[in-house]
Design an enzyme around this catalytic site. Structure first.
Site, PDB file in Angstrom:
ATOM      1  CB  ALA A 112      51.760  95.926  43.429  1.00 21.54           C
ATOM      2  N   GLY A 133      55.226  88.088  45.171  1.00 14.66           N
ATOM      3  CA  GLY A 133      56.629  88.492  45.104  1.00 14.66           C
ATOM      4  C   GLY A 133      57.572  87.462  45.693  1.00 14.66           C
ATOM      5  N   GLY A 148      46.905  95.211  50.756  1.00 18.72           N
ATOM      6  CA  GLY A 148      47.084  94.664  49.422  1.00 18.72           C
ATOM      7  C   GLY A 148      48.560  94.603  49.077  1.00 18.72           C
ATOM      8  CD  GLU A 149      52.211  90.422  46.354  1.00 15.07           C
ATOM      9  OE1 GLU A 149      53.351  90.091  45.997  1.00 15.07           O
ATOM     10  OE2 GLU A 149      51.228  89.643  46.324  1.00 15.07           O
ATOM     11  N   GLY A 150      51.915  95.187  47.598  1.00 13.98           N
ATOM     12  CA  GLY A 150      52.465  96.393  46.984  1.00 13.98           C
ATOM     13  C   GLY A 150      52.122  97.630  47.780  1.00 13.98           C
TER      14      GLY A 150
END
Length: 637
Positions: free
Chosen positions: A411, A509, A558-560
């Site tokens: 994340a 990522g 959101g990332e994750g």
């Protein structure tokens, strides 16, 4: 709320706020606890106070012992100072202690000196210590001299004890709020080069190990790494215990300690046979439909990484949230301090990521990455900072493996991460910035084209500045990537070495995946893409890495967080594939309810209808043979 990494902790709260219950819950796993009661006993004329004290006693477990300190104000400091490292103390509360301190029987007394003695005892306490105290600073100023003396003394005591404790928590209406987080001791700081940001996992400079006469280490020396951040588990029902899952026996290479992270590392590959065997097994499962569809690749991936044709669902999952900002035009359109607020939310067990982690039973580790300088003007990091960040990420993966983690989720939250990922993608895959940079959307949902153009210009200028620079993996990280992508790259390499799969779903990522591919080509085979989210950089990077998005939900949490949303589905698929039996074989014994035995092949062929074209008796459209000449003598007359 989950707290880790503390030794002395102060719990503040108002009347009936739940502060005592919260403090007791923190010590529920302790074998024995010394409960230090500070309040004087109730008189014969105060039945309500006696009932309160009795309720406190009834709530304590039988293994707890009680010690009274109401006889003398200095007795509490003596008890805390004399506690041994293997003891656990719970002091409830400092309000009762201040009441004893101000009792006329103990006056005249130097209140300030007594409070200082208590703070010194707390600061030097060897035992695990929890103190409870009322928060009176939010109430009105009392109208009586005695009331003002109490609030002044208790406020001074709270400030002194809070300064001495590792962690301070304020309980409001039963909800704990962390005021002072436990922090690891930072690594020794050295002044960074002029114009360069400081770097380490905690936001301070991490120097590489110095050689003789203060020389900088070569690439073969492991840099000094910062302390790992605390790992928290947001509170929701715990995930079920994994059964039947064991890591493959292949030992990881020894790289993280003293060796070099460099291109060409020989890291493990997933089992090349287990994946196809798992897919073959799926074809024989007793399912009424056609199977798992595109989710077959989840079973194949899990089988290859676990080394078995019947993989088990991932139970022990850890989310590594990387918090690192990028300065300059890369961060155009972002709100100042927003990424820090998101990271603090996650640390406190709040926000989208923490909520989804709690529902998945996943642990959460917030990692502060070094801030990156404006890439349009100068390198994001120095070479030493990149080396340190790579080893730091590798160590985080190793710690997760040692803790029994079976799946890592990458994340990230940080200003300018999308532009940095686009710059990495442009440098490694030849992409054009405008094609891989998503539109900038403001907090009110409006599209900010000016900010988008500023990001494109920053990436363009950075690529122009580095047009003659090397495109080696570490050089790309130093020039364009920054701290979060560097740490993420180290995590992917360390996870590969320890055979831990990684779930990706955002620009940081996949950018780390592109870099790790150039350091160890095996790393991308341990990565799984949850959802590309409609992000053009993620889609292009996934194509380069050979990753297929498992879902196309176009989530933007959101990332994750996107990956954690898909995780329950992946677990369900693995659990179903592992639990379903094979399709039963048909019994041809001749029973009434059994499928009749098929006829021999010869008879079946004879029973088939004949679809051959009939031979016409004369010329026609179905015939290609020349017609026989008519008999001229046979004519109707």
């Amino acid at each position: 709320m989950s707290l880790d990494g503390w030794n002395t902790l102060l719990v503040l709260g108002g009347i009936r706020s739940g502060k005592s219950e919260f403090a007791e819950s923190l010590l529920a796993d302790a074998a024995t606890v010394r409960y230090v009661a500070t309040a004087a006993g109730a008189g014969d004329d105060d039945a309500e106070w006696a009932a309160r004290l009795a309720a406190h006693r009834t709530r304590r477990p039988a293994t707890w012992s009680t010690e009274e300190t109401a006889a003398s104000p200095r007795r509490l400091a003596e008890v805390i100072a004399a506690a041994q490292p293997d003891e656990t103390l719970l002091v409830d509360d400092l309000g009762g202690w201040v009441t004893v301190l101000l009792d006329p029987a103990h006056q005249p007394a130097d209140d300030t000196a007594t409070i200082d003695e208590l703070a010194a005892a707390v600061r030097g306490c060897a035992a695990r210590l929890v103190l409870v105290s009322p928060e009176v600073g939010l109430s009105l100023v009392p109208t009586t001299p005695l009331g003002r003396a109490f609030t002044d003394a208790l406020g001074a005591a709270n400030r002194a004890v809070a300064d001495a404790c590792d962690t301070v928590v304020l309980v409001v209406a039963g909800q704990p709020c962390r005021l002072k987080p436990a922090t690891a001791e930072p690594a020794p700081a050295v002044p960074p080069p002029p114009g360069r940001p400081s770097v380490n996992g905690l936001g301070t400079t991490v120097p590489a190990q110095a050689g003789p006469a203060g020389e900088q280490p070569t690439n073969g020396a492991a840099p000094t790494l910062p302390a790992s951040p605390p790992v928290t588990t947001p509170e929701l029902p715990a995930a079920p215990v994994a059964t039947g899952w064991t890591a493959p026996p292949t030992a990881p290479p020894v790289v993280a300690s003293g060796a070099v992270i460099q291109p060409g590392m020989d890291l493990p590959m997933p089992d090349e046979h287990a994946g196809p065997q798992a897919v073959d097994r799926l074809a024989n499962l007793d399912v009424p439909g056609t199977g798992l569809g595109v989710l077959e690749q989840v079973v194949s991936f899990a089988a290859a990484t676990q080394g078995t044709p019947t993989p088990a669902p991932w139970q022990s999952v850890r989310v590594l949230m990387l918090h690192g900002d990028h300065a300059g035009g890369s961060a155009a359109g972002t709100v100042a301090g927003e990424s820090t607020r998101r990271a603090d939310q996650a640390r406190a067990g709040e926000g989208v990521l923490a909520r989804l982690a709690a529902e998945s039973g996943a642990s959460l580790q917030v990692v502060d990455a070094p801030a990156a300088a404006p890439i349009e003007h100068s390198p994001a990091l120095t070479a030493e900072q990149v080396e340190s960040a790579l080893h730091y990420g590798w160590r985080l993966a190793e710690e997760a493996a040692d803790a029994g983690v079976q799946l890592l989720v990458l994340a990230a939250c940080g200003a300018g991460t999308e532009a940095a990922a686009a710059a990495v993608l442009a440098a490694t895959a030849g992409a054009e910035a405008p094609t891989v940079l998503a539109r900038v959307v403001t907090e009110t949902g409006e599209i900010d084209d000016v900010a988008w153009m500023a990001r494109c210009a920053a990436v363009r200028d950075a690529l122009h500045r580095t047009r003659r620079s090397s495109r080696d993996a570490k050089d790309v990280l130093a020039e364009l990537g920054g701290g979060d992508i560097s740490i993420a790259t180290g995590i992917l390499l360390g996870a590969t070495a320890r055979r831990i799969p990684v779930l990706l779903d955002g620009p940081v990522g996949v950018a780390a995946g592109l870099i790790s591919r150039d350091l160890a080509g095996q790393a991308r085979h341990w990565c799984l893409l949850a959802d590309h989210g409609g992000h053009p950089a993620v889609q292009l990077a996934a194509d380069v890495l050979g990753l297929t998005s498992l879902a196309e939900l176009r989530l933007d949490l959101g990332e994750g967080a996107n990956a954690l949303t898909v995780l329950p589905l992946l677990r369900s698929v693995l659990g179903l594939a592992a639990a379903l039996p094979a399709r039963p074989a048909r019994d041809n014994g001749g029973g009434a309810d059994e499928t009749p035995e098929p006829e021999p092949v010869e008879e079946a062929e004879e029973a088939e209808p004949d679809f051959r074209e009939p031979e016409p008796d004369g010329p026609g459209p179905t015939s290609t043979e020349p017609a026989e000449p008519a008999d001229q003598g046979s004519r109707a007359g």
